[in-house]
Design an enzyme around this catalytic site. Structure first.
Site, PDB file in Angstrom:
ATOM      1  N   LEU A  87      33.372  75.050  50.099  1.00  0.00           N
ATOM      2  CA  LEU A  87      32.413  74.017  50.487  1.00  0.00           C
ATOM      3  C   LEU A  87      32.690  73.540  51.894  1.00  0.00           C
ATOM      4  O   LEU A  87      33.841  73.413  52.307  1.00  0.00           O
ATOM      5  CB  LEU A  87      32.525  72.808  49.545  1.00  0.00           C
ATOM      6  CG  LEU A  87      31.995  72.949  48.118  1.00  0.00           C
ATOM      7  CD1 LEU A  87      32.463  71.778  47.279  1.00  0.00           C
ATOM      8  CD2 LEU A  87      30.482  73.026  48.126  1.00  0.00           C
ATOM      9  N   GLU A 146      28.860  64.695  42.665  1.00  0.00           N
ATOM     10  CA  GLU A 146      29.931  64.950  41.692  1.00  0.00           C
ATOM     11  C   GLU A 146      31.292  64.642  42.295  1.00  0.00           C
ATOM     12  O   GLU A 146      31.490  64.820  43.492  1.00  0.00           O
ATOM     13  CB  GLU A 146      29.931  66.445  41.300  1.00  0.00           C
ATOM     14  CG  GLU A 146      28.667  66.915  40.654  1.00  0.00           C
ATOM     15  CD  GLU A 146      28.581  68.440  40.576  1.00  0.00           C
ATOM     16  OE1 GLU A 146      29.534  69.126  41.023  1.00  0.00           O
ATOM     17  OE2 GLU A 146      27.564  68.936  40.092  1.00  0.00           O
ATOM     18  N   LYS A 178      34.927  65.601  43.354  1.00  0.00           N
ATOM     19  CA  LYS A 178      35.553  66.877  43.665  1.00  0.00           C
ATOM     20  C   LYS A 178      36.949  66.850  43.048  1.00  0.00           C
ATOM     21  O   LYS A 178      37.837  66.118  43.493  1.00  0.00           O
ATOM     22  CB  LYS A 178      35.639  67.059  45.182  1.00  0.00           C
ATOM     23  CG  LYS A 178      36.143  68.415  45.587  1.00  0.00           C
ATOM     24  CD  LYS A 178      35.847  68.643  47.069  1.00  0.00           C
ATOM     25  CE  LYS A 178      36.323  70.001  47.513  1.00  0.00           C
ATOM     26  NZ  LYS A 178      37.786  70.107  47.564  1.00  0.00           N
ATOM     27  N   LYS A 203      35.336  64.352  52.166  1.00  0.00           N
ATOM     28  CA  LYS A 203      36.777  64.280  51.906  1.00  0.00           C
ATOM     29  C   LYS A 203      37.261  62.840  52.022  1.00  0.00           C
ATOM     30  O   LYS A 203      36.999  62.186  53.029  1.00  0.00           O
ATOM     31  CB  LYS A 203      37.542  65.165  52.894  1.00  0.00           C
ATOM     32  CG  LYS A 203      37.485  66.653  52.550  1.00  0.00           C
ATOM     33  CD  LYS A 203      38.266  66.953  51.287  1.00  0.00           C
ATOM     34  CE  LYS A 203      38.195  68.390  50.836  1.00  0.00           C
ATOM     35  NZ  LYS A 203      39.137  69.289  51.454  1.00  0.00           N
ATOM     36  N   CYS A 238      81.285  57.017  50.011  1.00  0.00           N
ATOM     37  CA  CYS A 238      82.739  57.156  50.145  1.00  0.00           C
ATOM     38  C   CYS A 238      83.352  56.278  51.228  1.00  0.00           C
ATOM     39  O   CYS A 238      84.565  56.195  51.343  1.00  0.00           O
ATOM     40  CB  CYS A 238      83.105  58.612  50.395  1.00  0.00           C
ATOM     41  SG  CYS A 238      82.684  59.160  52.060  1.00  0.00           S
ATOM     42  N   CYS A 242      77.462  61.805  56.769  1.00  0.00           N
ATOM     43  CA  CYS A 242      78.771  61.282  56.386  1.00  0.00           C
ATOM     44  C   CYS A 242      79.832  62.300  56.773  1.00  0.00           C
ATOM     45  O   CYS A 242      79.670  63.494  56.578  1.00  0.00           O
ATOM     46  CB  CYS A 242      78.796  61.041  54.881  1.00  0.00           C
ATOM     47  SG  CYS A 242      80.458  60.953  54.208  1.00  0.00           S
TER      48      CYS A 242
END
Ligand code: AMP
Length: 657
Positions: free
Chosen positions: A81, A109, A111, A306, A403, A418
Site C-alpha cells: 500500500l 479499516e 491497518k 501511518k 562491585c 566497570c
C-alpha cells in the site's frame, strides 16, 4: 445416526463453538464442555481413522514438522500500500480519486500490524494458506494456518473457489503471555507482537505454531468464482456470513469524514486487541477500482495512513543502573506506570550518559515516552516546563553499582564500563577470557563449563578456579569424572604459566598477549610490575601513556590486589620465564631426569631459565639437551632412542658458567 453422521454433527457443533469463541468473541459454552465434545470426536476418530479429514477440529493441534516451505505463486498478487503521512497527502489522494470517479465512497479499516496471508478454499474446504512473500511468490504455511482457530476449515455455501487475504497476528494479550513464558524458560524475548507472529507463522513444526495462539483477520477477497459484488464493503459483509473474522470496515463518503475516522482510530487504537500501525482508506466501488488500476507496487485506489509511534507523558521516578556482562553500565528509567501501545509501561531506555546529558534528563522530570516496535519504550524528550527548581543534572555513578570498582569511559567514548577485576556482573566473561588460549590457556574451560561453574556457585573470582576439586567439578551437569579430572590437571598446569599469560588473563584494558609478553619480559616479576609508575611503563616498547594509565589504575584497585593475593596463595607463577638479561641458553630446551647432586631439580630449572633456556617436563624431538642425574629413568632411554645429546650435571654447570 450412523457413525459418519455422528462425527459430522460433532464437528459442526465444535466449529460453531470455535466460531463463537474465536471470531465473535462470545463463547456460549465453557472450555470444559468444548474439551469434552472434542474428546468425544477424538475417540470416534481414533476408532475410525479412515474418517479423519484435515478440516476436522481435531487437526488444529499441528501435524508433522517439515524441513522447508514450498513456494506458492499467488494467483492474484498480494500488493503493498502507498503510505500517506499528512492531511495534504491524503487530500491529494482524494482529489485524484474524485477526478476519475463519481459518487465516491471509501471503506476505512485499521491497518493491522501483522503478516499478510492468502487463504484458499475449494468447495468450502481450506486447502492452502501462504505468506505474502514478495507479493508474487510466498511460502506454503498451510499446516501452521490450520492451527489458527479463527480461520474456518470448512465454509458453508461457499463458492467453488475462494481466495481471501488477511493479516495474521498475535494479540497483545497472547504476546504478553508468550513472552512471560519465554522469560521463565530463559529464552530470548520477542521484540513485539509482529516479530512473534512472523516467527510463529514460519515455524517448520506446526505444533510449535499451534502453541503461539496466532489469529487472523480478513480484509479482502482476492478471487471468488460465482459471487459478484459492487462494493468492497458488500464483499466483506459476505465474508462475515461465511464466518470469517473480518476487519471492521465502515464506509465514509467525504474526505473530512475519512480524516475524522482516522483521528478517532488513532485515539482508540490502544483499545484494539492487536497492534495497529495505520489506517487504510480504500475506494469502495469495485468497478471504479479497476478503472484506476495499479502501479507496479500499489493499487491506485487505496492508501495507508501511518500513525506516528504512540507517545505519552509520565513521571521519571528514578534512574537505575544495570551492569551488563561486558561491564557496560546501562541507565534505565523507572517511570510512573502509563498505558502505551496496549501495554503498561514502567521502564524506559535511557541508552547512556551522552543521551541523558543531551536531553538533560533528570530524576523527577516529566518525560515523554514512546513505543515504536521495541519491548522497552524510549524516553523521547523532557517537558522542561514541569521541572522542579531543585532538580539536578544526572550523572552515572563513578563506581560500579554492583562491585564498587571505578567506572571508566570506554575507548569508543560512549559506554561507561566497570573496571572491577572481580565484578560479579562480568564474572562469566572474565573467566572465559582468563581461561582462553592467549591467556591462561586452560583446556576444557570453555564458556559452557564456566557458566556451569558460576551457576553452581562454585566460582566467584578467577582465583576460585584453583580451589576447585575434581569431585565438585564432576558434580556439574554433563561433566564426566574423567573430564573433571582433566580440568583439574589443566588448572594445575596453568599455575606455572609464564607471567605474560597471567598478565593477559587479567584483562587489563589494552593489555593483550603481545603487550603482556613485553611487560613480563621487561619487569620479570608481577611484584616489580605492580610497583612501577606510569613513566616507567611507557619506557617499554609498545606501551603508550594511555595503556600505562590503565595498568597503573588496574593494579591500584583493591579488587585487583585481592585477586592477585588469592592467586599468589594458590601458587601461581608470578615470574617471567623469559630472562631479561642472560641469553646464554636462549632457544634451548632442557629436560631434567634423575637426581642431581649439586643442586635440586628446581634450582637447576631456575638457573636454566635465568640463562634464557627453557625446561620441559618431557622428552621430545624439540628437546635440545637431556640432563641426566643419578638413576635416570625412562626419559633418558627415550632421549637415547631419539638420538638427543645427553649432558651430565657437570656439563650443565659449565654451560651455565
Ligand atoms: P506496507 O507493509 O506498509 O506496505 O502495508 C501493506 C500491508 O498492510 C499489507 O501487506 C497488509 O499486510 C497490511 N494490512 C494490514 N491491515 C490491512 C488492511 N486493513 N488492508 C490492507 N492491508 C492491510
Amino acid at each position: 445416526m450412523d457413525i459418519n453422521e455422528t462425527i459430522q454433527s460433532l464437528r459442526e457443533t465444535l466449529n460453531e463453538w470455535s466460531y463463537q469463541y474465536y471470531v465473535l468473541d462470545q463463547p456460549t459454552v465453557s472450555d470444559f464442555e468444548y474439551d469434552k465434545k472434542l474428546r468425544e470426536l477424538e475417540q470416534l476418530e481414533e476408532a475410525h481413522p479412515e474418517l479423519i479429514t484435515p478440516d476436522s477440529p481435531t487437526q488444529r493441534v499441528g501435524g508433522q514438522a517439515i524441513s522447508a516451505f514450498q513456494q506458492v505463486i499467488h494467483e492474484v498478487p498480494l500488493q503493498s500500500l502507498q503510505d500517506v503521512f499528512s492531511e495534504e497527502e491524503l487530500a491529494a489522494f482524494d482529489q485524484r480519486i474524485r477526478e476519475n470517479s463519481e459518487a465516491v465512497s471509501y471503506v476505512v479499516e485499521p491497518k493491522v500490524d501483522g503478516l499478510s496471508v492468502a487463504l484458499e478454499y475449494v468447495d468450502g474446504v481450506f486447502v492452502r494458506g501462504a505468506t505474502r512473500g514478495d507479493g508474487a511468490v510466498g511460502e506454503d504455511v498451510t499446516e501452521n494456518l490450520r492451527t489458527v482457530r479463527s480461520i474456518p476449515m470448512r465454509l458453508e455455501h461457499a463458492p467453488h473457489r475462494l481466495i481471501v487475504r488477511g493479516e495474521c497476528y498475535i494479540s497483545r494479550e497472547n504476546f504478553q503471555k508468550l513472552n512471560d513464558e519465554r522469560d521463565l524458560a530463559g529464552e530470548t524475548l520477542f521484540a513485539n507482537p509482529r516479530n512473534a507472529a512472523a516467527g510463529s507463522l514460519r515455524q517448520l513444526d506446526p505444533k510449535v505454531a499451534a502453541k503461539r495462539r496466532l489469529d487472523c483477520i480478513i480484509f479482502n477477497i482476492q478471487l471468488s468464482d460465482g459471487s459478484q459484488f459492487d462494493t468492497d464493503s458488500a464483499a466483506l459483509d459476505y465474508l462475515e456470513t461465511l464466518k470469517f473474522k473480518v476487519i471492521p470496515h465502515p464506509v465514509r463518503d467525504t474526505l473530512s469524514e475519512v480524516s475524522q475516522w482516522i483521528a478517532q482510530l488513532g485515539d482508540e487504537r490502544e483499545q484494539y486487541p492487536f497492534d495497529i500501525d495505520g489506517a487504510v482508506v480504500k475506494l469502495n466501488r469495485l468497478a471504479e477500482r479497476s478503472v484506476l488500476g495499479e502501479t507496479s507496487k500499489f493499487p491506485r485506489w487505496a492508501v495507508a495512513w501511518k500513525y506516528p509511534p504512540e507517545q505519552k507523558p509520565t513521571k521519571l521516578l528514578d534512574i537505575v543502573v544495570q551492569v551488563g556482562r561486558t561491564g557496560v553500565l546501562t541507565p534505565k528509567a523507572v517511570v510512573e506506570a502509563v498505558r502505551l501501545a496496549g501495554t503498561t509501561v514502567t521502564n524506559a531506555t535511557l541508552h547512556n550518559q551522552d543521551f541523558i546529558t543531551e536531553k538533560d534528563i533528570r530524576i523527577g522530570d516529566t518525560v515523554i515516552v514512546q513505543k515504536a516496535g521495541e519491548i522497552i519504550p524510549q524516553v523521547v524528550s523532557v517537558d522542561a516546563s514541569k521541572r522542579h527548581e531543585d532538580s539536578n543534572p544526572y550523572f552515572l555513578p563513578s563506581t560500579c553499582p554492583v562491585c564498587g570498582a571505578p567506572v571508566e569511559r570506554d575507548e569508543d567514548g560512549v559506554a561507561m564500563r566497570c573496571t572491577g577485576a572481580e565484578c560479579p556482573a562480568q564474572l562469566v566473561r572474565h573467566l572465559v577470557h582468563f581461561a582462553s588460549r592467549d591467556a591462561m590457556d586452560i583446556e576444557g574451560l570453555g564458556p559452557a563449563v564456566v557458566k556451569a561453574l558460576v551457576d553452581a556457585g562454585l566460582v566467584k573470582t578467577p582465583a576460585d578456579l584453583y580451589q576447585l576439586t575434581a569431585e565438585e567439578v564432576a558434580g556439574l551437569e554433563r561433566m564426566g569424572k574423567k573430564s573433571a579430572q582433566n580440568l583439574i590437571k589443566a588448572l594445575e598446569k596453568s599455575k606455572s604459566n609464564d607471567l605474560s599469560r597471567l598478565l593477559c588473563a587479567f584483562g587489563i584494558r589494552q593489555v593483550g598477549s603481545r603487550a603482556a609478553q613485553t611487560l613480563s619480559r621487561e619487569f620479570q616479576t608481577l611484584d616489580r610490575l605492580m610497583g612501577a609508575a606510569a613513566e616507567e611503563l611507557t619506557v617499554v616498547d609498545d606501551i603508550g601513556s594511555v595503556t600505562a594509565e590503565f595498568i597503573v589504575k588496574w593494579f591500584a584497585s583493591s579488587q585487583s590486589q585481592h585477586l592477585i593475593e588469592a592467586l599468589r596463595e594458590a601458587g601461581l607463577n608470578f615470574r617471567s620465564t623469559e630472562e631479561k638479561a642472560g641469553d646464554a641458553l636462549k632457544g634451548l630446551t632442557f629436560v631434567l631426569t634423575g637426581t642431581l647432586s649439586q643442586m635440586t631439580r628446581s634450582e637447576a630449572k631456575k638457573r636454566i631459565e635465568q640463562a634464557g633456556g627453557k625446561v620441559s617436563g618431557s622428552v621430545s624431538k624439540k628437546t635440545s639437551y637431556v640432563v641426566a642425574g643419578e638413576e635416570a629413568g625412562s626419559k633418558l632411554t627415550k632421549a637415547q632412542a631419539l638420538g638427543l645429546t645427553i649432558l651430565s650435571e657437570q656439563q650443565l654447570l659449565e654451560m651455565l658458567g
